[in-house]
Design an enzyme around this catalytic site. Structure first.
Site, short mmCIF file in Angstrom:
data_model
loop_
_atom_site.label_atom_id
_atom_site.label_comp_id
_atom_site.label_asym_id
_atom_site.label_seq_id
_atom_site.Cartn_x
_atom_site.Cartn_y
_atom_site.Cartn_z
N TYR A 264 0.77 -1.25 0.00
CA TYR A 264 0.00 0.00 0.00
C TYR A 264 0.81 1.30 0.00
CZ TYR A 264 -4.09 -2.91 0.58
OH TYR A 264 -5.08 -3.84 0.36
N PHE B 179 -11.14 -4.64 10.68
CA PHE B 179 -12.15 -4.49 9.61
C PHE B 179 -11.53 -4.87 8.29
CE2 PHE B 179 -10.13 -0.34 10.18
CZ PHE B 179 -9.79 0.03 8.89
C1 LIG Z 1 -7.30 -3.91 3.12
C2 LIG Z 1 -7.27 -5.35 2.68
O1 LIG Z 1 -8.27 -5.89 2.34
S1 LIG Z 1 -5.78 -6.13 2.65
C3 LIG Z 1 -6.03 -7.58 1.61
C4 LIG Z 1 -5.28 -7.45 0.33
N1 LIG Z 1 -5.53 -8.64 -0.47
C5 LIG Z 1 -4.70 -9.70 -0.51
O2 LIG Z 1 -3.64 -9.73 0.08
C6 LIG Z 1 -5.18 -10.85 -1.34
C7 LIG Z 1 -4.10 -11.46 -2.21
N2 LIG Z 1 -3.48 -10.49 -3.13
C8 LIG Z 1 -4.19 -9.89 -4.11
O3 LIG Z 1 -5.39 -10.04 -4.23
C9 LIG Z 1 -3.42 -8.98 -5.06
O4 LIG Z 1 -2.12 -9.48 -5.24
C10 LIG Z 1 -3.33 -7.52 -4.58
C11 LIG Z 1 -4.73 -6.97 -4.34
C12 LIG Z 1 -2.54 -7.41 -3.28
C13 LIG Z 1 -2.60 -6.70 -5.64
O5 LIG Z 1 -3.40 -6.59 -6.80
P1 LIG Z 1 -2.77 -6.34 -8.26
O6 LIG Z 1 -3.91 -6.08 -9.18
O7 LIG Z 1 -1.82 -7.41 -8.59
O8 LIG Z 1 -1.97 -5.00 -8.02
P2 LIG Z 1 -1.44 -4.05 -9.19
O9 LIG Z 1 -1.25 -4.84 -10.45
O10 LIG Z 1 -2.30 -2.85 -9.29
O11 LIG Z 1 -0.02 -3.67 -8.59
C14 LIG Z 1 0.45 -2.38 -8.47
C15 LIG Z 1 1.89 -2.44 -8.00
O12 LIG Z 1 1.93 -3.01 -6.71
C16 LIG Z 1 2.83 -4.13 -6.70
N3 LIG Z 1 2.24 -5.13 -5.82
C17 LIG Z 1 1.00 -5.63 -5.89
N4 LIG Z 1 0.79 -6.53 -4.92
C18 LIG Z 1 1.93 -6.59 -4.22
C19 LIG Z 1 2.33 -7.34 -3.09
N5 LIG Z 1 1.51 -8.23 -2.51
N6 LIG Z 1 3.57 -7.15 -2.60
C20 LIG Z 1 4.41 -6.27 -3.19
N7 LIG Z 1 4.08 -5.52 -4.28
C21 LIG Z 1 2.85 -5.69 -4.78
C22 LIG Z 1 2.86 -4.60 -8.13
O13 LIG Z 1 4.05 -5.31 -8.42
C23 LIG Z 1 2.79 -3.30 -8.88
O14 LIG Z 1 4.08 -2.70 -8.90
P3 LIG Z 1 4.58 -1.83 -10.15
O15 LIG Z 1 3.61 -0.69 -10.26
O16 LIG Z 1 5.95 -1.42 -9.75
O17 LIG Z 1 4.51 -2.74 -11.32
#
Ligand SMILES: CC(=O)SCCNC(=O)CCNC(=O)[C@H](O)C(C)(C)COP(=O)(O)OP(=O)(O)OC[C@H]1O[C@@H](n2cnc3c(N)ncnc32)[C@H](O)[C@@H]1OP(=O)(O)O
Length: 395
Positions: A124, A395
């Site tokens: 984030y 939450f």
């Molecule tokens: C508040 C909450 O609900 S917390 C719960 C969050 N959800 C989870 O952990 C569930 C499992 N993970 C996921 O669903 C997905 O991997 C998410 C939501 C964390 C990320 O979604 P994505 O669509 O892949 O993210 P997106 O493609 O927009 O990534 C944007 C940037 O963040 C980076 N990024 C995304 N996820 C991660 C991660 N877990 N760790 C490190 N970097 C990350 C990407 O590499 C990308 O970097 P760049 O711009 O340098 O290329």
């Protein structure tokens, strides 16, 4: 790469979004009881879906809430949860699109901050969220734990039925802990979700003061077949109520360990005990991640310590309208055209904002760039470490 779209979901799409979320966080799909709980946190208009070639591939929800900041103001806030992207659709910018949509939506609603609990530490910060508070997990060895004679006593603790608890707790929560930054408003949907999740093995005890007025409660649960009791929610309006609720937990027969989750880092449990080592810290971790949606409104809403004014340059690549110079003084915050003395991004500002970290600490990590060393000392005085901020609401 396919065609992507982010939009608000209709209620008929919520269960699919919930399934998607649960799969992404490696939970089994919700049974009807769990669905009843999760669906309460899905506020119409605030449940987003990300579509890849027309198929739901991501989701992110938010609830209408507020956040207490140093000085006692409560800022309108988006409580973000349910963030997930399908495993076959990650790293294509879907989360980025949803966060952009969500922050624009929060701004339209007049929400000054957004906040969340993060599943991983690496997600984030790029969106301007920073760790604004921390929590501590403790385990107390009940066989060794005795409260000091000098620890105050007062009032009475009583067990209440779950029905009574669900009637009492929301009103009681509203009156408790209002003086601590990081406390959030628990929306009605949050309480309804809590009520759907409370099961027969959970118990609730309420403390009333000497005049008979309720001033705290604890929700706890025996852990499986073990003799450990897990404390999920302990909220008190004053020190005596908190102490008496802990005393109650430590007096329960057959229990060997009382485990407190996500407690304030400054809760002085060790000081209450004759043998401080009966209480063990099993972990300290990040708690609330905060994103200042409207930096000027957020900076204006909190109070400051006594110190010479400082000019902060905030660089906000994700929400460029926030980028600019802000003059902070004991009287408050304004925008200005003066030369910056310190430069930081939105995530670093969020880490300073509730009083959990100093500018000096962040500067050691290169997260605050120092153009004038005296300004760093002044910033530490203006943004002093506060009573540690604490959210205490999952939450
Ligand atoms: C508040 C909450 O609900 S917390 C719960 C969050 N959800 C989870 O952990 C569930 C499992 N993970 C996921 O669903 C997905 O991997 C998410 C939501 C964390 C990320 O979604 P994505 O669509 O892949 O993210 P997106 O493609 O927009 O990534 C944007 C940037 O963040 C980076 N990024 C995304 N996820 C991660 C991660 N877990 N760790 C490190 N970097 C990350 C990407 O590499 C990308 O970097 P760049 O711009 O340098 O290329």
């Amino acid at each position: 790469m396919g065609e992507t779209e982010v939009r608000v979901l209709s209620e008929s799409e919520y269960r699919d979004a919930n399934d998607l979320f649960r799969r992404a966080v490696l939970f089994p799909l919700a049974d009807d009881e769990q669905w009843a709980a999760s669906s309460q946190c899905m506020e119409p208009g605030r449940v987003l879906g990300a579509f890849l070639d027309g198929e739901l591939a991501g989701t992110a929800w938010s609830m209408t809430s507020s956040l207490a900041v140093p000085g006692g103001a409560e800022l309108p806030a988006a409580a973000v949860t349910g963030v997930a992207v399908r495993a076959d659709s990650t790293r294509r910018g879907l989360l980025t699109g949803m966060i952009r949509f969500q922050l624009d939506d929060a701004a339209r609603r007049g929400e000054v901050v957004a906040m969340l609990h993060a599943s991983e530490g690496g997600i984030y910060e790029r969106f301007g969220y920073g760790v604004a508070s921390r929590v501590r997990n403790v385990e107390i060895d009940r066989t060794r734990a005795r409260l000091r004679r000098s620890v105050p006593r007062g009032g009475q603790v009583r067990l209440v039925s779950l029905e009574q608890a669900l009637r009492l707790m929301p009103a009681l929560y509203r009156t408790c802990g209002r003086d601590r930054a990081g406390r959030i408003h628990r929306p009605d949907g949050w309480w309804q979700g809590r009520s759907a999740l409370m099961n027969k093995s959970q118990a609730v005890a309420v403390h009333a003061d000497d005049s008979g007025a309720d001033d705290g409660f604890v929700v706890y649960q025996p852990r499986g077949e073990s003799s450990t009791v897990d404390v999920w929610d302990l909220v008190a309006a004053n020190d005596v109520a908190a102490i008496e609720l802990w005393r109650f937990l430590l007096d329960i027969d057959l229990v060997t360990t009382v485990a407190g989750f996500e407690r304030p880092v400054d809760e002085p449990v060790e000081w209450w005990l004759t043998d401080r080592r009966a209480c063990r810290t099993t972990g300290v971790s990040d708690d609330l991640w905060v994103r200042l949606v409207d930096v000027l409104a957020a900076l204006r809403a909190r109070t400051y310590g006594r110190g010479e004014p400082v000019v902060l340059e905030v660089v906000d690549e994700f929400r460029p309208a926030n980028t600019g110079c802000y003059r902070i003084s004991p009287d408050g915050a304004t925008t200005c055209d003066d030369a910056p003395q310190l430069t930081l991004d939105a995530a670093a500002l969020a880490a300073l904002y509730l009083g959990d970290q100093t500018a000096s600490a962040l500067a050691t990590a290169g997260l605050v760039q120092v153009h004038d060393p005296q300004a760093l000392t002044n910033a530490d005085l203006l943004f002093p470490l506060q009573r540690p901020p604490w959210c205490g609401t999952g939450f």
